[in-house]
Scaffold this motif. Sequence first.
Motif, PDB file in Angstrom:
ATOM      1  N   GLN A   1       0.915  -0.977   0.098  1.00 37.74           N
ATOM      2  CA  GLN A   1       0.204   0.403   0.035  1.00 37.74           C
ATOM      3  C   GLN A   1       1.362   1.480   0.883  1.00 37.74           C
ATOM      4  O   GLN A   1       1.720   1.356   0.820  1.00 37.74           O
ATOM      5  CB  GLN A   1      -0.796  -0.055   1.426  1.00 37.74           C
ATOM      6  N   GLY A   2       0.657   1.847  -0.813  1.00 33.56           N
ATOM      7  CA  GLY A   2       1.412   3.323  -1.048  1.00 33.56           C
ATOM      8  C   GLY A   2       3.032   2.809  -1.930  1.00 33.56           C
ATOM      9  O   GLY A   2       3.141   1.988  -2.102  1.00 33.56           O
ATOM     10  N   THR A   3       4.006   3.767  -1.426  1.00 36.11           N
ATOM     11  CA  THR A   3       5.044   3.725  -2.117  1.00 36.11           C
ATOM     12  C   THR A   3       6.346   4.265  -1.050  1.00 36.11           C
ATOM     13  O   THR A   3       6.004   5.501  -0.202  1.00 36.11           O
ATOM     14  CB  THR A   3       5.325   4.896  -3.245  1.00 36.11           C
ATOM     15  N   TYR A   4       7.302   3.802  -0.881  1.00 41.36           N
ATOM     16  CA  TYR A   4       8.509   3.702   0.300  1.00 41.36           C
ATOM     17  C   TYR A   4       9.481   4.407  -0.932  1.00 41.36           C
ATOM     18  O   TYR A   4       9.901   4.150  -2.003  1.00 41.36           O
ATOM     19  CB  TYR A   4       8.499   2.629   0.573  1.00 41.36           C
ATOM     20  N   PHE A   5       9.839   5.476  -0.532  1.00 40.80           N
ATOM     21  CA  PHE A   5      10.699   6.844  -1.169  1.00 40.80           C
ATOM     22  C   PHE A   5      12.008   7.070  -0.199  1.00 40.80           C
ATOM     23  O   PHE A   5      11.809   8.053   0.855  1.00 40.80           O
ATOM     24  CB  PHE A   5       9.966   7.966  -2.155  1.00 40.80           C
ATOM     25  N   PRO A   6      13.167   6.959   0.009  1.00 40.88           N
ATOM     26  CA  PRO A   6      13.497   7.111   0.558  1.00 40.88           C
ATOM     27  C   PRO A   6      14.532   8.282   0.376  1.00 40.88           C
ATOM     28  O   PRO A   6      15.591   8.569  -0.279  1.00 40.88           O
ATOM     29  CB  PRO A   6      14.501   5.953   0.392  1.00 40.88           C
ATOM     30  N   ASP A   7      14.278   9.502   0.811  1.00 38.89           N
ATOM     31  CA  ASP A   7      14.377  11.052   0.626  1.00 38.89           C
ATOM     32  C   ASP A   7      15.979  10.909   0.934  1.00 38.89           C
ATOM     33  O   ASP A   7      16.336  12.340   0.076  1.00 38.89           O
ATOM     34  CB  ASP A   7      13.202  11.847   0.341  1.00 38.89           C
ATOM     35  N   TRP A   8      16.226  11.096   1.978  1.00 44.08           N
ATOM     36  CA  TRP A   8      17.597  10.702   2.407  1.00 44.08           C
ATOM     37  C   TRP A   8      18.623   9.821   2.118  1.00 44.08           C
ATOM     38  O   TRP A   8      19.648  10.607   2.076  1.00 44.08           O
ATOM     39  CB  TRP A   8      17.418   9.798   3.749  1.00 44.08           C
ATOM     40  N   LEU A   9      18.397   9.363   0.530  1.00 38.78           N
ATOM     41  CA  LEU A   9      19.221   9.107  -0.569  1.00 38.78           C
ATOM     42  C   LEU A   9      19.272   9.214  -2.038  1.00 38.78           C
ATOM     43  O   LEU A   9      19.765   9.765  -2.285  1.00 38.78           O
ATOM     44  CB  LEU A   9      18.930   7.418  -0.541  1.00 38.78           C
ATOM     45  N   LEU A  10      17.618   9.584  -2.396  1.00 36.70           N
ATOM     46  CA  LEU A  10      17.651   9.958  -3.279  1.00 36.70           C
ATOM     47  C   LEU A  10      17.450  11.075  -3.719  1.00 36.70           C
ATOM     48  O   LEU A  10      17.692  11.397  -4.639  1.00 36.70           O
ATOM     49  CB  LEU A  10      16.274   9.423  -4.372  1.00 36.70           C
ATOM     50  N   GLU A  11      17.369  12.374  -2.874  1.00 36.48           N
ATOM     51  CA  GLU A  11      17.028  12.920  -2.971  1.00 36.48           C
ATOM     52  C   GLU A  11      18.356  14.216  -2.631  1.00 36.48           C
ATOM     53  O   GLU A  11      18.581  15.329  -2.928  1.00 36.48           O
ATOM     54  CB  GLU A  11      16.180  14.101  -2.267  1.00 36.48           C
TER      55      GLU A  11
END
Length: 226
Positions: free
Chosen positions: A84-94
Amino acid sequence: MTAPHIINPAGLLDQALGDASPDLMRHLLSTVINSLLSADADAVCGAEYGAVSPERVNSRNGYRHRDLDTRVGTIDVAVPKLRQGTYFPDWLLERRKRAEAALVSVVATCYLLGVSTRRMDKLVQSLGITSLSRSQVSRMAVELDAQVAAFRTRPLDESGPFTFVAADALSMKVREQGRVVKAVVLVATGVNADGHREVLGVKVATSETKQAWNAFFADLVARGLS
Protein backbone atom coordinates in the motif's frame (compact mmCIF):
# COMPACT_ATOMS: atom_id res chain seq x y z
CA MET A 1 57.80 7.77 7.86
CA THR A 2 54.63 9.09 9.42
CA ALA A 3 52.86 11.63 7.23
CA PRO A 4 52.72 14.99 9.10
CA HIS A 5 49.66 17.13 9.81
CA ILE A 6 47.12 14.47 8.94
CA ILE A 7 43.73 15.77 10.09
CA ASN A 8 41.38 13.15 8.72
CA PRO A 9 42.99 9.73 8.08
CA ALA A 10 39.58 8.19 7.42
CA GLY A 11 39.08 10.71 4.64
CA LEU A 12 42.44 9.82 3.13
CA LEU A 13 41.63 6.14 3.49
CA ASP A 14 38.30 6.48 1.73
CA GLN A 15 40.17 8.11 -1.17
CA ALA A 16 42.80 5.36 -1.10
CA LEU A 17 40.15 2.64 -1.00
CA GLY A 18 38.20 4.32 -3.76
CA ASP A 19 41.27 4.69 -5.96
CA ALA A 20 42.95 1.38 -5.21
CA SER A 21 40.00 -0.88 -4.41
CA PRO A 22 36.86 0.54 -6.03
CA ASP A 23 35.21 -2.90 -6.08
CA LEU A 24 35.58 -3.12 -2.30
CA MET A 25 34.09 0.33 -1.74
CA ARG A 26 31.18 -0.40 -4.07
CA HIS A 27 30.53 -3.68 -2.27
CA LEU A 28 30.67 -2.15 1.22
CA LEU A 29 28.57 0.86 0.19
CA SER A 30 26.02 -1.46 -1.40
CA THR A 31 25.85 -3.51 1.81
CA VAL A 32 25.25 -0.44 3.99
CA ILE A 33 22.79 1.28 1.65
CA ASN A 34 20.62 -1.78 1.01
CA SER A 35 20.62 -2.67 4.72
CA LEU A 36 19.50 0.87 5.56
CA LEU A 37 16.76 0.77 2.92
CA SER A 38 15.46 -2.56 4.20
CA ALA A 39 15.46 -1.44 7.85
CA ASP A 40 13.85 1.91 7.00
CA ALA A 41 11.08 0.21 4.99
CA ASP A 42 10.45 -2.18 7.90
CA ALA A 43 10.06 0.84 10.19
CA VAL A 44 7.53 2.37 7.78
CA CYS A 45 5.59 -0.92 7.81
CA GLY A 46 5.59 -1.01 11.61
CA ALA A 47 7.21 -4.46 11.78
CA GLU A 48 10.22 -6.29 10.43
CA TYR A 49 9.99 -8.23 7.18
CA GLY A 50 8.06 -11.48 7.64
CA ALA A 51 7.24 -10.80 11.30
CA VAL A 52 3.71 -11.17 12.64
CA SER A 53 2.90 -8.11 14.74
CA PRO A 54 -0.25 -6.25 15.80
CA GLU A 55 1.68 -3.03 15.14
CA ARG A 56 2.08 -3.78 11.43
CA VAL A 57 0.44 -1.14 9.19
CA ASN A 58 1.83 -2.23 5.81
CA SER A 59 3.77 -5.03 4.12
CA ARG A 60 6.73 -5.30 1.77
CA ASN A 61 6.12 -6.33 -1.84
CA GLY A 62 9.44 -6.96 -3.57
CA TYR A 63 11.93 -4.39 -4.82
CA ARG A 64 12.52 -1.92 -7.59
CA HIS A 65 16.12 -1.57 -8.68
CA ARG A 66 17.75 1.79 -9.32
CA ASP A 67 21.27 2.74 -10.32
CA LEU A 68 23.00 5.06 -7.87
CA ASP A 69 26.06 6.86 -9.23
CA THR A 70 28.81 7.35 -6.64
CA ARG A 71 32.45 8.40 -6.65
CA VAL A 72 33.47 4.72 -6.80
CA GLY A 73 31.08 3.76 -9.58
CA THR A 74 27.46 2.80 -10.04
CA ILE A 75 25.72 0.80 -7.31
CA ASP A 76 22.60 -1.32 -7.81
CA VAL A 77 20.19 -0.09 -5.14
CA ALA A 78 17.24 -2.32 -4.20
CA VAL A 79 14.44 0.00 -3.06
CA PRO A 80 11.71 -1.94 -1.21
CA LYS A 81 8.16 -1.75 -2.58
CA LEU A 82 5.08 -1.68 -0.34
CA ARG A 83 1.68 -3.30 -0.86
CA GLN A 84 0.00 0.00 0.00
CA GLY A 85 1.45 3.33 -1.02
CA THR A 86 5.04 4.04 -2.01
CA TYR A 87 8.29 3.95 -0.08
CA PHE A 88 10.60 6.76 -1.20
CA PRO A 89 13.96 7.12 0.60
CA ASP A 90 14.40 10.87 0.20
CA TRP A 91 17.45 10.75 2.50
CA LEU A 92 19.24 8.86 -0.28
CA LEU A 93 17.62 9.82 -3.58
CA GLU A 94 17.03 13.54 -2.96
CA ARG A 95 20.11 14.31 -0.86
CA ARG A 96 22.59 12.16 -2.73
CA LYS A 97 25.77 14.16 -2.19
CA ARG A 98 25.28 14.50 1.56
CA ALA A 99 24.25 10.86 1.90
CA GLU A 100 27.18 9.61 -0.16
CA ALA A 101 29.69 11.67 1.83
CA ALA A 102 28.32 10.34 5.14
CA LEU A 103 28.18 6.74 3.89
CA VAL A 104 31.70 6.73 2.44
CA SER A 105 33.11 8.34 5.59
CA VAL A 106 31.52 5.71 7.84
CA VAL A 107 32.61 2.81 5.62
CA ALA A 108 36.21 4.09 5.61
CA THR A 109 36.18 4.68 9.37
CA CYS A 110 34.76 1.21 10.01
CA TYR A 111 37.46 -0.29 7.80
CA LEU A 112 40.07 1.68 9.72
CA LEU A 113 38.90 1.37 13.33
CA GLY A 114 36.34 -1.42 13.24
CA VAL A 115 32.56 -1.54 13.00
CA SER A 116 30.48 -0.49 15.99
CA THR A 117 26.80 0.07 16.68
CA ARG A 118 27.68 3.59 17.84
CA ARG A 119 29.21 4.49 14.45
CA MET A 120 26.25 3.04 12.59
CA ASP A 121 23.85 4.91 14.87
CA LYS A 122 25.65 8.20 14.16
CA LEU A 123 25.38 7.47 10.42
CA VAL A 124 21.64 6.84 10.70
CA GLN A 125 21.16 10.10 12.60
CA SER A 126 23.28 12.10 10.13
CA LEU A 127 21.07 10.85 7.29
CA GLY A 128 17.95 12.02 9.10
CA ILE A 129 16.55 8.51 9.65
CA THR A 130 14.83 8.56 13.03
CA SER A 131 12.61 5.48 12.98
CA LEU A 132 15.13 2.63 13.31
CA SER A 133 15.36 0.58 16.48
CA ARG A 134 18.65 -0.14 18.22
CA SER A 135 18.37 -3.82 17.26
CA GLN A 136 18.07 -2.88 13.58
CA VAL A 137 21.15 -0.66 13.80
CA SER A 138 23.01 -3.42 15.63
CA ARG A 139 22.21 -5.99 12.93
CA MET A 140 23.47 -3.62 10.24
CA ALA A 141 26.71 -3.20 12.18
CA VAL A 142 27.13 -6.98 12.39
CA GLU A 143 26.55 -7.38 8.65
CA LEU A 144 29.04 -4.66 7.73
CA ASP A 145 31.56 -6.00 10.25
CA ALA A 146 31.50 -9.40 8.53
CA GLN A 147 32.15 -7.79 5.14
CA VAL A 148 35.02 -5.66 6.47
CA ALA A 149 36.61 -8.58 8.33
CA ALA A 150 36.45 -10.77 5.22
CA PHE A 151 38.32 -8.17 3.18
CA ARG A 152 40.92 -7.35 5.83
CA THR A 153 41.84 -11.03 6.23
CA ARG A 154 41.48 -12.09 2.57
CA PRO A 155 44.26 -14.22 1.02
CA LEU A 156 46.61 -12.06 -1.03
CA ASP A 157 48.03 -14.87 -3.16
CA GLU A 158 44.82 -14.93 -5.22
CA SER A 159 45.53 -11.52 -6.77
CA GLY A 160 49.35 -11.63 -6.62
CA PRO A 161 52.18 -11.67 -7.28
CA PHE A 162 52.47 -7.93 -6.67
CA THR A 163 54.99 -6.15 -8.86
CA PHE A 164 55.11 -3.10 -6.60
CA VAL A 165 54.28 -2.59 -2.91
CA ALA A 166 54.24 0.74 -1.07
CA ALA A 167 53.73 1.35 2.64
CA ASP A 168 53.18 4.50 4.67
CA ALA A 169 51.95 5.60 8.08
CA LEU A 170 49.34 8.25 8.82
CA SER A 171 49.18 10.05 12.15
CA MET A 172 45.80 10.36 13.84
CA LYS A 173 44.01 10.69 17.16
CA VAL A 174 41.64 8.05 18.49
CA ARG A 175 39.39 7.83 21.54
CA GLU A 176 40.45 5.07 23.92
CA GLN A 177 38.73 4.46 27.27
CA GLY A 178 37.40 8.01 27.30
CA ARG A 179 40.75 9.59 26.42
CA VAL A 180 42.00 10.97 23.11
CA VAL A 181 45.39 9.45 22.30
CA LYS A 182 47.78 9.64 19.37
CA ALA A 183 48.12 6.67 17.06
CA VAL A 184 49.40 5.80 13.60
CA VAL A 185 47.72 3.95 10.76
CA LEU A 186 49.99 1.62 8.79
CA VAL A 187 48.78 1.27 5.20
CA ALA A 188 50.14 -0.95 2.42
CA THR A 189 49.08 -0.82 -1.23
CA GLY A 190 50.30 -2.90 -4.14
CA VAL A 191 50.06 -3.30 -7.90
CA ASN A 192 48.73 -6.77 -8.67
CA ALA A 193 49.35 -9.14 -11.57
CA ASP A 194 46.64 -7.43 -13.63
CA GLY A 195 48.27 -4.04 -13.20
CA HIS A 196 45.62 -2.74 -10.79
CA ARG A 197 46.41 -1.06 -7.48
CA GLU A 198 44.70 -2.30 -4.33
CA VAL A 199 44.88 -1.81 -0.58
CA LEU A 200 46.67 -4.82 0.91
CA GLY A 201 46.34 -4.04 4.59
CA VAL A 202 45.60 -1.42 7.22
CA LYS A 203 46.56 -1.57 10.88
CA VAL A 204 46.27 0.93 13.74
CA ALA A 205 49.31 1.02 16.05
CA THR A 206 50.17 3.10 19.10
CA SER A 207 53.37 4.33 17.45
CA GLU A 208 55.49 3.80 14.35
CA THR A 209 58.06 1.32 15.65
CA LYS A 210 60.14 -1.44 14.12
CA GLN A 211 58.05 -3.99 16.00
CA ALA A 212 54.79 -2.52 14.63
CA TRP A 213 56.06 -2.62 11.04
CA ASN A 214 57.44 -6.16 11.47
CA ALA A 215 54.09 -7.40 12.78
CA PHE A 216 52.25 -5.59 9.97
CA PHE A 217 54.39 -7.10 7.20
CA ALA A 218 54.38 -10.53 8.88
CA ASP A 219 50.58 -10.52 8.62
CA LEU A 220 50.74 -9.56 4.93
CA VAL A 221 53.21 -12.37 4.21
CA ALA A 222 51.09 -14.85 6.18
CA ARG A 223 48.14 -13.90 3.97
CA GLY A 224 50.18 -14.71 0.85
CA LEU A 225 51.90 -11.46 -0.14
CA SER A 226 54.56 -12.16 -2.74
